[in-house]
Scaffold this active site. Structure first.
Site, PDB file in Angstrom:
ATOM      1  CB  CYS A 190      90.870  -9.506 -45.750  1.00  0.00           C
ATOM      2  SG  CYS A 190      92.023  -8.168 -45.825  1.00  0.00           S
ATOM      3  CB  ALA A 191      87.548 -12.704 -43.067  1.00  0.00           C
TER       4      ALA A 191
END
Ligand code: PMP
Length: 404
Positions: A359-360
């Site tokens: 998620c990054a």
């Protein structure tokens, strides 16, 4: 001895009691597991006790209010917040990030944000960019770390509304120099907004000395609480617009104004008492045994890190062994994709890890792993040296098979 008892040394550590015998859970950076028995008991007790806090004067409602107040006080004291009214229970870290960013920034404002933020921060910011907030990305080094002098040179004479930076990276495990960045922000008349999701519980946090104007975190990671609750701190002089209003506050039908009193102004609706009780119990565990738990986590991280470095073609992300980090150790290999390694670890050794971009994606772009992603081990005090050794053996086997 329970899983979270402090001070275990390698080879002298019982398996966590609530872990199925075959599972090696190394995905604590996503969510910690197993939860301490104290957390399970506190959630259970709060559910059995019932009562809606702040609503009604009967004994159950009053007891629920007391539980929420005592929990807020405990957690505020743990985080170095002198007035608990500045600490707010939120449905999660992402919710709190949205609240702060959308509530604080308006068209024309200028924000500097690190290149390694989680989507919880980058997505609300990119939505705000479409509405006229000017965003500048702060570059990082190979470890994913922000350098204050580079940031200072970048800011120059630009008016700055806020600087946004995480405390620890969920990709490289690096610790950011947040309090120096906060000093710089304040010299420029800007606010310091901090994502503490991967720091809270893993390193001692004092929000007042840190210099954060806004800080948020999840309750379900290293704070050991249940999912569905997060925390938000706002400095006493930092008011941001609420995302959600109503569902709270006294007054009659003629009083339709907005609630302005802290903490209720940022906590619309009925408080999630069982989740608050569970989070408070997790924090109590850290207050009692946190030093020894952190020492064990550091020992595990070092063992894993040095072990991975001994496997040919493995590149470990972030700082080298010996540099303080949170117990997140991620690696990539030119020989085999991260998702393949994670699938093999899961199916053959029953080891839970997380592969991909975590998620990054911008953090992976910043450290050069955007194409292949990485395999992330998120360690916790409940893990053992034996589990780390099995994971190392498993990674070495998968890599060796990929070469042959
Ligand atoms: N920021 C960071 C650095 C994180 O690692 C995470 C969780 N992966 C979040 C924010 C979001 O936390 P939550 O999913 O609990 O809202």
């Amino acid at each position: 001895m329970t899983a979270l008892d402090a001070g275990e040394v390698c080879g002298d550590h019982e398996a966590p009691m609530t872990t199925p015998e075959t599972m090696i859970y190394l995905d604590n950076a996503a969510t910690s597991w197993p939860k301490p028995a104290e957390v399970l008991a506190a959630v259970d007790a709060a559910l059995r006790a019932g009562g809606s806090p702040g609503r009604g004067a009967h004994t159950m409602a009053l007891a629920a209010s007391k539980l929420v107040t005592a929990s807020r006080q405990r957690i505020a004291s743990f985080l170095g917040v002198s007035d608990p009214r500045n600490l707010f229970f939120q449905p999660g870290c992402t919710q709190a990030a949205n609240l702060v960013l959308a509530g604080a920034l308006k068209p024309g404002d200028t924000v500097f944000v690190s290149a390694v933020e989680h989507n919880s921060v980058t997505r609300p910011l990119s939505r705000l960019a479409k509405r006229g907030v000017v965003i500048h990305t702060i570059p990082v080094d190979d470890w994913g770390m922000v350098h204050v002098d580079a940031l200072e040179a970048m800011i120059g004479k630009t008016p700055v509304t806020a600087i946004v930076c995480q405390q620890a990276s969920n990709v490289t495990g690096v610790l950011q120099p947040v309090s120096d960045i906060a000093d710089l922000a304040h010299e420029h008349g800007a606010r310091m907004i901090v994502d503490g999701a991967q720091a809270a519980g893993h390193i001692p946090v004092n929000l007042e000395t840190l210099g954060a104007d806004a800080w948020f975190c999840s309750g379900h990671k290293a704070l050991l609480g249940p999912q569905g609750i997060g925390l938000l701190y706002l400095a006493p002089d930092y008011d941001v617009r609420e995302l959600v209003v109503g569902g709270t506050g006294g007054g009659g039908p003629d009083e339709l104004g907005e609630e302005r009193e802290r903490p209720s102004c940022y906590e619309a609706g009925t408080a999630p008492v069982p989740l608050i009780a569970g989070l408070s119990a997790g924090v109590a565990v850290l207050q009692a045994r946190g030093d020894a738990m952190r020492a064990h986590e550091a020992e595990l991280a070092l063992r894993l890190h040095t072990g991975l470095l001994g496997i040919p073609s493995v590149q470990v992300l972030g700082p080298p062994p010996g540099v303080p980090r949170v117990p997140i150790v991620a690696f990539s290999s030119a020989l085999v994709r991260g998702d393949r390694v994670a699938a093999e670890l899961g199916s053959r050794w029953n080891i839970a890890v997380r592969a991909g971009l975590h998620c990054a994606p911008s953090a992976h772009t910043a450290v050069g792993t955007q194409d292949e992603g990485a395999v992330r081990f998120g360690l916790a005090a409940s893990n053992t040296c034996e589990e780390v050794d099995i994971a190392l053996e498993a990674v070495a086997t998968v890599i060796a098979e990929a070469r042959s």
